[in-house]
Write an enzyme that holds these catalytic residues in place. Structure first.
Site, PDB file in Angstrom:
ATOM      1  N   CYS A 148      33.839  45.898  42.202  1.00  0.00           N
ATOM      2  CA  CYS A 148      35.124  45.258  41.943  1.00  0.00           C
ATOM      3  C   CYS A 148      35.036  44.749  40.514  1.00  0.00           C
ATOM      4  CB  CYS A 148      35.380  44.120  42.928  1.00  0.00           C
ATOM      5  SG  CYS A 148      36.888  43.198  42.533  1.00  0.00           S
ATOM      6  N   CYS A 199      37.149  41.189  40.001  1.00  0.00           N
ATOM      7  CA  CYS A 199      36.713  39.929  40.629  1.00  0.00           C
ATOM      8  C   CYS A 199      35.494  40.222  41.500  1.00  0.00           C
ATOM      9  CB  CYS A 199      37.838  39.209  41.366  1.00  0.00           C
ATOM     10  SG  CYS A 199      38.797  40.171  42.541  1.00  0.00           S
ATOM     11  N   SER A 200      35.628  40.158  42.822  1.00  0.00           N
ATOM     12  CA  SER A 200      34.440  40.337  43.663  1.00  0.00           C
ATOM     13  C   SER A 200      34.834  40.830  45.049  1.00  0.00           C
ATOM     14  CB  SER A 200      33.688  39.010  43.777  1.00  0.00           C
ATOM     15  OG  SER A 200      34.585  38.014  44.226  1.00  0.00           O
ATOM     16  N   CYS A 201      35.896  41.636  45.151  1.00  0.00           N
ATOM     17  CA  CYS A 201      36.393  42.088  46.449  1.00  0.00           C
ATOM     18  C   CYS A 201      35.305  42.824  47.224  1.00  0.00           C
ATOM     19  CB  CYS A 201      37.600  43.001  46.249  1.00  0.00           C
ATOM     20  SG  CYS A 201      38.990  42.127  45.502  1.00  0.00           S
TER      21      CYS A 201
END
Lengths: 217, 211
Positions: free
Chosen positions: B115, B118-120
């Site tokens: 991702c 962000c940090s999905c």
């Protein structure tokens, strides 16, 4: 926004810490913060994309240097302030001087039901796809000042529609607490289209992109 | 009502930077005290979530899904066609898993999930993402130098293998179905699940039989 968060393809970063163990958290406060964000009462106009945008707006130096869950902490602090739910003084001192006018928070008993809750973002039938699988498309060249999910590295690049998913909430509007949907696609870009040094390689990067991010090639 | 204004939020961040306690643990403690005082948080619910992520919600869940796909061809076909529905068989629904996609590694194709924005991550199936997954170097490099990244994880792919990097830019959540290693014929689902690692389901490892 062309923020520091848009990291895909940025050069100059060193090696990855590939030897990390499988422990989910590396300090008790990290586990605590993760639990807090799942249990708090939320303002009705807090959306997933508003949270993401508020994190993107952290000062660029802090974004790159502060621990991950520390950034979550500051993002929720900022969201509380901008929603009028808390003040900087309260958060600095760790003491609430007023109550929030929100529904009561999740209880320990409520966690059992909440753990299986999966929020849906598809909006079936809300918009008509303009592209079909196999179509050649070009990603829009410009972004905008608000929240968007079109990374800089794909802008102006040519790809192919690999999958069509129907209508999903458009993050650019979701970040403003508006439930507007657009067709969502998975678009395949040859790495050679994205990076000069990848010429001749057959690898691909696939991104999920909304219809207004794309034009017909 | 929230004022959804970028400049206002950026200014608040700068103010918080200057005024919050200097230690992250103290900052989090201050936030919790304020939330509880506001009537927005019950600490007992936080304890319950911590327990869930320590025991129940983690990559062991994804490993069970993979092991079933390796031993049950009909399940594998369903998983690749509609992962959300197939994973619901196990009850592994929850945070970030309303729209699951499973991509399969083969002789010709190796998949890697990132991702960049962000940090999905599919929390309810794989648990908490590793720190490296959320780090700037991985997010920056996975889309540009995936083979170099894989080498750092000890995975050297033949030049003929196509690498597909999935950048999680939407609410679709990706999980890799790794290749079943040779020498595991006749193994039970439980025995297979025990050798499937978190990294293999992100695409930064191959599944191997322990020596």
């Amino acid at each position: 926004m062309d923020g520091i968060h848009d990291l895909g393809g940025r050069e100059g970063f060193g090696p990855i810490d590939a030897d990390e163990d499988e422990q989910p958290f590396h300090a008790p406060w990290e586990a605590r913060l993760n639990g807090m964000v799942r249990a708090i009462s939320r303002a009705p106009d807090w959306t997933i994309d508003w949270f993401r945008h508020c994190r993107e707006l952290i000062d660029p130096v802090d974004y790159l240097t502060r621990p991950y869950y520390d950034q979550w902490m500051q993002t929720y602090a900022a969201m509380m302030i901008v929603s009028g739910l808390a003040t900087v003084d309260e958060l600095a001192g760790g003491r609430a001087t007023t109550r929030a006018d929100l529904p009561p928070p999740m209880t320990a008993a409520g966690v059992a039901a909440a753990k299986a809750r999966a929020v849906r973002y598809d909006r079936p039938g809300a918009a008509t796809p303009a592209f079909a699988v196999g179509d050649a498309v070009v990603a829009r060249r410009d972004g905008h000042a608000g929240h968007t999910r079109l990374p800089a590295y794909a802008r102006g690049r040519r790809g192919t529609i690999a999958a069509s998913h129907g209508a999903f909430v458009l993050p650019d509007q979701g970040a403003l607490a508006r439930d507007a949907a657009e067709p969502l696609y998975t678009v395949s870009f040859p790495t050679s289209e994205l990076w000069a040094e990848a010429a001749g390689r057959r690898d691909t990067v696939l991104l999920d992109l909304w219809q207004s991010y794309l034009t017909k090639a | 009502m929230t004022e959804h204004d970028s400049h206002t939020v950026a200014a608040i961040h700068r103010e918080l930077h200057d005024h919050l306690p200097s230690d992250p643990a103290l900052r989090v403690k201050a936030l919790e005290s304020v939330l509880v005082g506001k009537g927005m948080l019950d600490p007992a619910a936080v304890d319950a979530w911590i327990e869930l992520y320590a025991d129940e919600i983690g990559p062991k869940r994804g490993a069970r899904v993979v092991a079933r796909a390796w031993t049950d061809a009909a399940f594998r076909a369903r998983l690749l066609a509609d992962a959300t529905d197939a994973i619901a068989d196990f009850g592994f629904t929850g945070w970030g898993t309303a729209h699951m996609r499973v991509v399969e590694n083969t002789d010709e194709v190796h998949n890697l999930v990132v991702c960049t924005l962000c940090s999905c991550y599919p929390h309810a199936v794989l648990g908490i993402p590793p720190a490296w997954y959320k780090s700037a170097p991985y997010r920056a490099r996975a889309v540009r130098d995936p083979r170099g990244v894989l080498v750092e994880f000890g995975v050297a792919l033949p030049a003929a293998t196509e690498v597909r990097v999935w950048d999680s830019t939407s609410e679709l959540r990706y999980m890799v179905l790794p290749r079943r290693p040779d020498g595991t014929d006749g193994w039970s689902e439980d025995r297979l699940a025990a050798i499937v690692t978190r990294n293999a389901m992100i695409g930064t490892a191959l599944v191997t039989v322990p020596a």
